[in-house]
Design a protein around this motif. Structure first.
Motif, PDB file in Angstrom:
ATOM      1  N   THR A   3       0.844  -1.185   0.000  1.00 24.09           N
ATOM      2  CA  THR A   3       0.000   0.000   0.000  1.00 24.09           C
ATOM      3  C   THR A   3       0.879   1.234   0.000  1.00 24.09           C
ATOM      4  OG1 THR A   3      -0.086   0.192   2.407  1.00 24.09           O
ATOM      5  CG2 THR A   3      -1.720  -1.239   1.375  1.00 24.09           C
ATOM      6  N   ARG A   5       1.282   3.443   2.104  1.00 24.46           N
ATOM      7  CA  ARG A   5       1.845   3.854   3.380  1.00 24.46           C
ATOM      8  C   ARG A   5       3.177   3.190   3.667  1.00 24.46           C
ATOM      9  NH1 ARG A   5      -0.569   8.210   5.525  1.00 24.46           N
ATOM     10  NH2 ARG A   5      -0.753   7.463   7.642  1.00 24.46           N
ATOM     11  N   THR A   6       3.532   2.169   2.891  1.00 21.65           N
ATOM     12  CA  THR A   6       4.737   1.413   3.217  1.00 21.65           C
ATOM     13  C   THR A   6       5.926   1.763   2.348  1.00 21.65           C
ATOM     14  OG1 THR A   6       4.075  -0.377   1.718  1.00 21.65           O
ATOM     15  CG2 THR A   6       3.377  -0.540   4.014  1.00 21.65           C
ATOM     16  N   HIS A 152      -7.069   6.559   8.503  1.00 25.48           N
ATOM     17  CA  HIS A 152      -6.315   5.572   9.283  1.00 25.48           C
ATOM     18  C   HIS A 152      -6.618   4.149   8.834  1.00 25.48           C
ATOM     19  CE1 HIS A 152      -5.670   2.863  12.752  1.00 25.48           C
ATOM     20  NE2 HIS A 152      -4.566   3.591  12.927  1.00 25.48           N
ATOM     21  N   GLY A 155      -5.259   3.400   5.298  1.00 23.46           N
ATOM     22  CA  GLY A 155      -3.850   3.672   5.054  1.00 23.46           C
ATOM     23  C   GLY A 155      -3.636   4.675   3.939  1.00 23.46           C
TER      24      GLY A 155
END
Length: 264
Positions: A3, A5-6, A152, A155
């Motif tokens: 995703t 966010r990583t 949240h 993500g």
């Protein structure tokens, strides 16, 4: 699939100039069209023409990617598609939220180009209670009260603002506080963000104003060309009005010193 966010694209750490980054999507679009036609290789001249840049600039841009092509053959289309997609971070899933589901927001929600480029519309958010639960492009609209929870849970690191200008900064602040680090702003206003947050602004009215300027300039050039005397022809002295005498009163015309074309 990872995703958004990583992982962050490596363009900054590699020192790729922002101007080059801005042209990478143009190259990718042209290369994708070639790939769909099963074209195996392309020369720098052909690709530059398709992307609307000059070939020297294209070769310089590709040198930042470590791709130099093969003399007499050109660039491998499929490999360049992969290479540019990787640099832009498009080989992974980027969940996106769209805030403000009016006419523009609804149109963005239904835009198929997002999914084909690795952007998944994770949520549609609007402050109007009457919109809550209403499906737009197959996605139910959620109320803005739940914005932080949505960011949240999904993500999300990319937010799209399609709200009226008056509430855009407030929405931006909430997105940033919730963890969004990249914003695409369609609201006709300038957003203030902290360091580490990237904002790209899309203002269609500004683009139309720029086009209007060019249209006005072209119209003026055409009018000037029609009224210009033929080459070699002399203007009769009687046709030239005498210069006005100064009266010392400083009287000006109705437009004063205002130029015919005002700067934007």
């Amino acid at each position: 699939m990872a995703t958004g966010r990583t992982h962050r694209p490596a363009t900054r750490s590699r020192g790729i100039p922002e101007a080059t980054v801005a042209r990478l999507p143009l190259y990718l679009r042209a290369l994708t069209a070639l790939s769909e036609r099963s074209v195996p290789t392309v020369s720098s001249e052909e690709l530059a023409a398709a992307a609307g840049v000059n070939s020297a600039k294209l070769r310089k841009d590709f040198s930042y990617l470590g791709s130099y092509g093969t003399r007499g053959v050109g660039y491998d289309v499929e490999y360049l598609v992969y290479q540019i997609s990787r640099e832009l971070g498009l080989t992974q899933d980027w969940p996106v939220v769209i805030v403000g589901i009016g006419n523009l927001g609804a149109a963005l929600a239904g835009y198929g180009g997002f999914a084909s480029r690795g952007f998944r519309v994770a949520a549609l958010i609007d402050a109007d209670p009457a919109m809550t639960g209403k499906p737009v492009a197959g996605i139910p609209v959620q109320h803005s009260d739940d914005l932080e929870k949505i960011i949240h849970d999904d993500g999300v690191s990319i937010g799209v603002i399609a709200t009226p200008a008056g509430v855009a900064q407030q929405v931006c602040d909430r997105l940033v506080a919730a963890g969004v680090t990249s914003i695409l702003n369609f609201a006709p206003t300038v957003l203030s963000v902290p360091d580490g947050v990237d904002v790209r602004k899309v203002d269609l009215s500004i683009e139309l104003q720029i086009l209007a300027f060019h249209e006005q300039r072209k119209a003026g050039e055409e009018a000037g060309g029609e009224n210009a005397p033929e080459t070699g022809a002399e203007t009769p002295a009687a046709a030239v009005p005498p210069a006005p005498r100064s009266t010392g009163g400083g009287r000006k015309g109705p437009d004063g010193d205002v130029p015919a074309v005002m700067p934007a």
